[in-house]
Design a protein around this motif. Sequence first.
Motif, PDB file in Angstrom:
ATOM      1  N   CYS A 132       0.612  -1.223   0.292  1.00  0.00           N
ATOM      2  CA  CYS A 132      -0.087  -0.152  -0.042  1.00  0.00           C
ATOM      3  C   CYS A 132       0.657   1.274   0.046  1.00  0.00           C
ATOM      4  O   CYS A 132       0.430   2.277   0.005  1.00  0.00           O
ATOM      5  CB  CYS A 132      -0.652   0.146   0.754  1.00  0.00           C
ATOM      6  SG  CYS A 132      -2.162  -1.325   1.303  1.00  0.00           S
ATOM      7  N   GLY A 133       2.041   1.099  -0.236  1.00  0.00           N
ATOM      8  CA  GLY A 133       3.304   2.727  -0.738  1.00  0.00           C
ATOM      9  C   GLY A 133       3.530   3.575   0.654  1.00  0.00           C
ATOM     10  O   GLY A 133       4.272   3.931   0.762  1.00  0.00           O
ATOM     11  N   TYR A 134       3.176   1.913   1.962  1.00  0.00           N
ATOM     12  CA  TYR A 134       4.133   2.291   3.524  1.00  0.00           C
ATOM     13  C   TYR A 134       5.248   1.271   3.790  1.00  0.00           C
ATOM     14  O   TYR A 134       5.790  -0.010   3.788  1.00  0.00           O
ATOM     15  CB  TYR A 134       3.435   2.662   4.313  1.00  0.00           C
ATOM     16  CG  TYR A 134       2.167   3.351   4.358  1.00  0.00           C
ATOM     17  CD1 TYR A 134       1.956   4.614   4.691  1.00  0.00           C
ATOM     18  CD2 TYR A 134       0.873   3.348   3.660  1.00  0.00           C
ATOM     19  CE1 TYR A 134       1.232   5.682   4.640  1.00  0.00           C
ATOM     20  CE2 TYR A 134      -0.275   4.143   3.112  1.00  0.00           C
ATOM     21  CZ  TYR A 134       0.373   5.087   4.000  1.00  0.00           C
ATOM     22  OH  TYR A 134      -0.703   6.757   3.945  1.00  0.00           O
ATOM     23  N   THR A 135       6.760   1.736   3.810  1.00  0.00           N
ATOM     24  CA  THR A 135       7.503   0.923   4.188  1.00  0.00           C
ATOM     25  C   THR A 135       8.049   0.951   5.963  1.00  0.00           C
ATOM     26  O   THR A 135       8.198   0.322   6.397  1.00  0.00           O
ATOM     27  CB  THR A 135       9.064   1.966   3.563  1.00  0.00           C
ATOM     28  OG1 THR A 135       9.299   3.283   3.533  1.00  0.00           O
ATOM     29  CG2 THR A 135       9.019   2.222   2.652  1.00  0.00           C
ATOM     30  N   ASP A 136       6.967   2.256   6.628  1.00  0.00           N
ATOM     31  CA  ASP A 136       7.366   2.004   7.577  1.00  0.00           C
ATOM     32  C   ASP A 136       5.978   1.094   8.477  1.00  0.00           C
ATOM     33  O   ASP A 136       5.116   1.768   8.551  1.00  0.00           O
ATOM     34  CB  ASP A 136       7.300   3.335   8.976  1.00  0.00           C
ATOM     35  CG  ASP A 136       7.261   3.308   9.952  1.00  0.00           C
ATOM     36  OD1 ASP A 136       7.216   2.639  10.347  1.00  0.00           O
ATOM     37  OD2 ASP A 136       7.619   3.972  11.131  1.00  0.00           O
ATOM     38  N   SER A 137       6.293  -0.344   9.276  1.00  0.00           N
ATOM     39  CA  SER A 137       5.123  -0.920   9.440  1.00  0.00           C
ATOM     40  C   SER A 137       4.593  -0.579  10.322  1.00  0.00           C
ATOM     41  O   SER A 137       3.195  -0.983  10.558  1.00  0.00           O
ATOM     42  CB  SER A 137       5.321  -2.577   9.092  1.00  0.00           C
ATOM     43  OG  SER A 137       6.496  -2.882  10.270  1.00  0.00           O
ATOM     44  N   SER A 138       5.538   0.250  11.168  1.00  0.00           N
ATOM     45  CA  SER A 138       4.441   0.687  12.497  1.00  0.00           C
ATOM     46  C   SER A 138       4.003   1.171  12.722  1.00  0.00           C
ATOM     47  O   SER A 138       2.822   1.619  13.271  1.00  0.00           O
ATOM     48  CB  SER A 138       5.483   1.256  13.695  1.00  0.00           C
ATOM     49  OG  SER A 138       6.820   0.232  14.046  1.00  0.00           O
ATOM     50  N   TYR A 139       4.246   2.893  11.555  1.00  0.00           N
ATOM     51  CA  TYR A 139       3.082   3.729  11.381  1.00  0.00           C
ATOM     52  C   TYR A 139       2.315   3.393  11.189  1.00  0.00           C
ATOM     53  O   TYR A 139       0.858   4.266  10.705  1.00  0.00           O
ATOM     54  CB  TYR A 139       4.047   4.773   9.930  1.00  0.00           C
ATOM     55  CG  TYR A 139       2.700   5.583   9.800  1.00  0.00           C
ATOM     56  CD1 TYR A 139       2.888   6.438  10.113  1.00  0.00           C
ATOM     57  CD2 TYR A 139       2.714   5.514   8.256  1.00  0.00           C
ATOM     58  CE1 TYR A 139       1.988   7.440   9.691  1.00  0.00           C
ATOM     59  CE2 TYR A 139       1.626   6.378   7.724  1.00  0.00           C
ATOM     60  CZ  TYR A 139       1.444   8.153   9.269  1.00  0.00           C
ATOM     61  OH  TYR A 139       0.823   8.382   7.915  1.00  0.00           O
ATOM     62  N   PHE A 140       2.021   2.128   9.849  1.00  0.00           N
ATOM     63  CA  PHE A 140       0.906   1.586   8.970  1.00  0.00           C
ATOM     64  C   PHE A 140       0.042   0.918  10.339  1.00  0.00           C
ATOM     65  O   PHE A 140      -0.892   1.237  10.078  1.00  0.00           O
ATOM     66  CB  PHE A 140       1.585   1.069   8.259  1.00  0.00           C
ATOM     67  CG  PHE A 140       0.295  -0.195   6.960  1.00  0.00           C
ATOM     68  CD1 PHE A 140      -0.314   0.010   6.454  1.00  0.00           C
ATOM     69  CD2 PHE A 140      -0.272  -1.154   7.709  1.00  0.00           C
ATOM     70  CE1 PHE A 140      -1.425  -0.723   5.828  1.00  0.00           C
ATOM     71  CE2 PHE A 140      -0.991  -2.281   8.059  1.00  0.00           C
ATOM     72  CZ  PHE A 140      -1.432  -1.633   6.492  1.00  0.00           C
ATOM     73  N   SER A 141       0.821   0.806  11.023  1.00  0.00           N
ATOM     74  CA  SER A 141      -0.255   0.233  12.075  1.00  0.00           C
ATOM     75  C   SER A 141      -0.866   0.829  12.362  1.00  0.00           C
ATOM     76  O   SER A 141      -2.412   0.789  13.007  1.00  0.00           O
ATOM     77  CB  SER A 141       1.105  -1.492  12.916  1.00  0.00           C
ATOM     78  OG  SER A 141       1.513  -0.667  13.502  1.00  0.00           O
ATOM     79  N   ARG A 142      -0.700   2.288  13.211  1.00  0.00           N
ATOM     80  CA  ARG A 142      -0.954   2.986  14.222  1.00  0.00           C
ATOM     81  C   ARG A 142      -1.829   3.513  13.572  1.00  0.00           C
ATOM     82  O   ARG A 142      -2.798   3.719  13.867  1.00  0.00           O
ATOM     83  CB  ARG A 142      -0.311   4.352  14.254  1.00  0.00           C
ATOM     84  CG  ARG A 142       0.718   3.826  15.445  1.00  0.00           C
ATOM     85  CD  ARG A 142       2.030   5.151  16.086  1.00  0.00           C
ATOM     86  NE  ARG A 142       2.431   5.427  15.262  1.00  0.00           N
ATOM     87  CZ  ARG A 142       3.595   5.226  14.870  1.00  0.00           C
ATOM     88  NH1 ARG A 142       4.357   4.308  14.746  1.00  0.00           N
ATOM     89  NH2 ARG A 142       4.131   6.531  13.831  1.00  0.00           N
ATOM     90  N   VAL A 143      -1.667   3.845  11.849  1.00  0.00           N
ATOM     91  CA  VAL A 143      -2.919   4.541  11.228  1.00  0.00           C
ATOM     92  C   VAL A 143      -4.368   3.538  10.544  1.00  0.00           C
ATOM     93  O   VAL A 143      -5.256   3.979  10.788  1.00  0.00           O
ATOM     94  CB  VAL A 143      -1.781   4.843   9.722  1.00  0.00           C
ATOM     95  CG1 VAL A 143      -3.210   5.816   8.508  1.00  0.00           C
ATOM     96  CG2 VAL A 143      -1.389   6.124  10.406  1.00  0.00           C
ATOM     97  N   PHE A 144      -3.756   2.504  10.108  1.00  0.00           N
ATOM     98  CA  PHE A 144      -4.273   1.254   9.785  1.00  0.00           C
ATOM     99  C   PHE A 144      -4.915  -0.023  10.785  1.00  0.00           C
ATOM    100  O   PHE A 144      -6.377   0.229  10.182  1.00  0.00           O
ATOM    101  CB  PHE A 144      -4.010   0.910   8.140  1.00  0.00           C
ATOM    102  CG  PHE A 144      -3.692   1.781   7.272  1.00  0.00           C
ATOM    103  CD1 PHE A 144      -4.180   2.226   6.644  1.00  0.00           C
ATOM    104  CD2 PHE A 144      -2.065   2.353   7.023  1.00  0.00           C
ATOM    105  CE1 PHE A 144      -4.485   3.291   5.218  1.00  0.00           C
ATOM    106  CE2 PHE A 144      -2.319   3.457   6.138  1.00  0.00           C
ATOM    107  CZ  PHE A 144      -3.368   4.015   5.386  1.00  0.00           C
ATOM    108  N   LEU A 145      -4.355  -0.145  11.318  1.00  0.00           N
ATOM    109  CA  LEU A 145      -5.012  -0.953  11.525  1.00  0.00           C
ATOM    110  C   LEU A 145      -6.885  -1.377  13.083  1.00  0.00           C
ATOM    111  O   LEU A 145      -7.083  -1.851  12.078  1.00  0.00           O
ATOM    112  CB  LEU A 145      -4.141  -2.339  12.606  1.00  0.00           C
ATOM    113  CG  LEU A 145      -2.897  -2.826  12.313  1.00  0.00           C
ATOM    114  CD1 LEU A 145      -2.075  -3.605  12.741  1.00  0.00           C
ATOM    115  CD2 LEU A 145      -3.457  -4.373  11.348  1.00  0.00           C
TER     116      LEU A 145
END
Length: 292
Positions: A259-272
């Motif tokens: 989905c275009g995010y290299t930082d999975s930690s940021y992804f988890s905060r935003v999306f999960l």
Amino acid sequence: MFRMPLEAFTQDENFPFFIQYGEHDEPLYLHAHDSYIELVIVLSGSAVHIVDGEKYPIQKGSVFVIAEDIEHGYDDPQDFHICNIMFRKRFLDLSSFDIAGAPGFQALFVLEPQQSRTKGFTSYLKLLPDEQLNIEEMIAALHTEYTVRAAGWQTMVRAGFIRLVVELSRMYDTNRIENDAGIVKLAPALAYIERNFQEEMTITELAALTHYSERQFLRLFKEATGCRPMQYITKLRLHTACRLLRETEMSVAEIAERCGYTDSSYFSRVFLRKCGISPKAYRKDSAANSAY
């Protein structure tokens, strides 16, 4: 406003789809659809299409989509024959198919219905004669599957409808759109976003695809989608992430990258949390990934 429910045509809530041929010798009263979408193909003749009180001529080869809560009807029918295909959004999540990356799809199924809400019925697909013959054959096959209901008919109807959507989207040459077609001219930009939402892009690049100035582009984009381009991209990434999280065995890190995010930690905060995925499930997934 008179509301016409889908239940007037079909009582099958498990398969919210209906197709019919219509012949109008007299005007059709103004009505709005109650939570369903209607795809209309004019097979012969002509009429005046009334949309929110404004009148627009239509004729053989006209193809358009009427969204829910749009008041419309027909006046002055002359040998007016049409095919109506009605369905609820959940019947098919059309945005999950790769045809969503085609400008014609964005114009016909996304932007034109939205424009009808704000600027009237100002643009629609106009089939060429050979295109008309092709579409009529597809409609006939789809109608036969729907009415005969042989073994596997629901699968065949879904497949036939998807094929029809793809063919109409391919036939919609956005270069034919009139210069004053407003938000429909955004179709190339929306299609580009659908194909490349995981990549970085700029307003300048997107505006250039529409031949609007950046200021015009931003105004029309907000009018069409209700948000700015970068917000739209974020929503698209969210939609894709939620689908992948629920439907695949991909790890969170893999989905983040897709989905275009290299930082999975940021992804988890935003999306999960927005996707309804519990932190516990995420920790379990992360622990599993760290073991490799």
